[in-house]
Design a protein around this motif. Structure first.
Motif, PDB file in Angstrom:
ATOM      1  N   HIS A 161      33.531  -0.975  -8.231  1.00 16.63           N
ATOM      2  CA  HIS A 161      33.120  -1.941  -9.257  1.00 16.63           C
ATOM      3  C   HIS A 161      32.328  -3.101  -8.654  1.00 16.63           C
ATOM      4  CE1 HIS A 161      36.342  -0.725 -12.450  1.00 16.63           C
ATOM      5  NE2 HIS A 161      35.749   0.312 -11.898  1.00 16.63           N
ATOM      6  N   THR A 162      32.641  -3.439  -7.403  1.00 15.28           N
ATOM      7  CA  THR A 162      31.885  -4.498  -6.719  1.00 15.28           C
ATOM      8  C   THR A 162      31.560  -4.044  -5.304  1.00 15.28           C
ATOM      9  OG1 THR A 162      33.070  -6.252  -7.936  1.00 15.28           O
ATOM     10  CG2 THR A 162      31.902  -6.916  -5.940  1.00 15.28           C
ATOM     11  N   ALA A 163      30.328  -4.292  -4.901  1.00 15.28           N
ATOM     12  CA  ALA A 163      29.948  -4.153  -3.491  1.00 15.28           C
ATOM     13  C   ALA A 163      29.600  -5.552  -3.007  1.00 15.28           C
ATOM     14  CB  ALA A 163      28.756  -3.219  -3.335  1.00 15.28           C
ATOM     15  N   LEU A 164      30.145  -5.905  -1.860  1.00 18.48           N
ATOM     16  CA  LEU A 164      29.983  -7.258  -1.330  1.00 18.48           C
ATOM     17  C   LEU A 164      29.157  -7.208  -0.051  1.00 18.48           C
ATOM     18  CD1 LEU A 164      30.983 -10.215  -1.627  1.00 18.48           C
ATOM     19  CD2 LEU A 164      33.100  -9.513  -0.467  1.00 18.48           C
ATOM     20  N   LEU A 165      28.115  -8.031  -0.007  1.00 18.60           N
ATOM     21  CA  LEU A 165      27.273  -8.153   1.191  1.00 18.60           C
ATOM     22  C   LEU A 165      27.232  -9.630   1.559  1.00 18.60           C
ATOM     23  CD1 LEU A 165      24.242  -5.937   0.026  1.00 18.60           C
ATOM     24  CD2 LEU A 165      25.749  -5.399   1.946  1.00 18.60           C
ATOM     25  N   THR A 166      27.857  -9.991   2.690  1.00 19.04           N
ATOM     26  CA  THR A 166      27.943 -11.416   3.035  1.00 19.04           C
ATOM     27  C   THR A 166      27.346 -11.699   4.404  1.00 19.04           C
ATOM     28  OG1 THR A 166      30.160 -11.072   3.954  1.00 19.04           O
ATOM     29  CG2 THR A 166      30.035 -11.835   1.667  1.00 19.04           C
ATOM     30  N   ASP A 167      27.000 -12.954   4.576  1.00 19.34           N
ATOM     31  CA  ASP A 167      26.653 -13.498   5.887  1.00 19.34           C
ATOM     32  C   ASP A 167      25.600 -12.672   6.627  1.00 19.34           C
ATOM     33  OD1 ASP A 167      26.786 -15.328   7.955  1.00 19.34           O
ATOM     34  OD2 ASP A 167      28.358 -14.238   9.009  1.00 19.34           O
ATOM     35  N   GLY A 168      24.511 -12.394   5.961  1.00 12.97           N
ATOM     36  CA  GLY A 168      23.406 -11.702   6.623  1.00 12.97           C
ATOM     37  C   GLY A 168      23.457 -10.190   6.536  1.00 12.97           C
ATOM     38  N   SER A 169      24.477  -9.656   5.861  1.00 14.53           N
ATOM     39  CA  SER A 169      24.586  -8.185   5.821  1.00 14.53           C
ATOM     40  C   SER A 169      23.489  -7.530   4.994  1.00 14.53           C
ATOM     41  CB  SER A 169      25.964  -7.760   5.297  1.00 14.53           C
ATOM     42  OG  SER A 169      26.950  -8.057   6.261  1.00 14.53           O
ATOM     43  N   LEU A 170      22.758  -8.316   4.219  1.00 14.36           N
ATOM     44  CA  LEU A 170      21.603  -7.751   3.508  1.00 14.36           C
ATOM     45  C   LEU A 170      20.578  -7.197   4.502  1.00 14.36           C
ATOM     46  CD1 LEU A 170      20.339  -7.321   0.695  1.00 14.36           C
ATOM     47  CD2 LEU A 170      19.286  -9.587   0.933  1.00 14.36           C
TER      48      LEU A 170
END
Ligand SMILES: C[S@@+](CC[C@H](N)C(=O)[O-])C[C@H]1O[C@@H](n2cnc3c(N)ncnc32)[C@H](O)[C@@H]1O
Length: 150
Positions: free
Chosen positions: A71-80
């Protein structure tokens, strides 16, 4: 505090892509979410588990459990920047998500939502929220309604 605000954007079963040390996965788990961190780094997986979260050593571009159901994918702290191609990463993340799922992306402070609108659209997603959460800036992406990208 800033972490809390980001986690408030996560709904339902949440996959943290490139989870790093795992503090966010552990906190989501404490909150009662089904939460999984994936990371190519063995140290990241060990750290996440030590903190009380679940994590697997996985490349986001290879087999990932629950494909199409998160339901959610999380991309944090430069993980893009994973894979050095935001469009390819977002396309992959879209395939991991349930069609009604959302991707929560932390971006740098100088990032304009428009900067991500192009890669998101090409990946079949659209920006549905942009906001500052403490010192962090997050965008929320959801499935595009215009049928773009496969
Ligand atoms: C910039 S760090 C962000 C760490 C974490 N998200 C945080 O907020 O602290 C990027 C993370 O992505 C992981 N990573 C890099 N390439 C990956 C891939 N192809 N699949 C999964 N994780 C990857 C790295 O090992 C690293 O832990």
């Amino acid at each position: 505090m800033d972490d809390d605000a980001i986690l408030d954007l996560c709904c339902g079963p949440t996959l943290h892509v490139g989870c790093g040390p795992g503090g966010l996965v552990a906190e989501l788990t404490r909150r009662g979410h089904v939460a999984l961190g994936i990371d190519v780094s063995p140290a990241a997986v060990v750290s996440t588990v030590d903190r009380g979260g679940s994590a697997l050593r996985r490349d986001v571009f290879a087999d990932v459990p629950g494909q199409g159901r998160w339901h959610t994918a999380l991309l944090t702290d430069g993980s893009l920047a994973i894979g050095d191609d935001p469009e390819a990463l977002l396309r992959r993340v879209r395939r991991l998500l349930d069609p009604r799922g959302r991707c929560v992306v932390e971006v740098g402070p100088g990032t304009d939502p428009d900067d991500l609108a192009g890669p998101a659209r090409a990946a079949g997603l659209r920006v549905v929220h942009a906001g500052r959460h403490g010192s962090r800036f997050c965008l929320v992406l959801a499935e595009s309604t215009d049928g773009a990208a496969g």
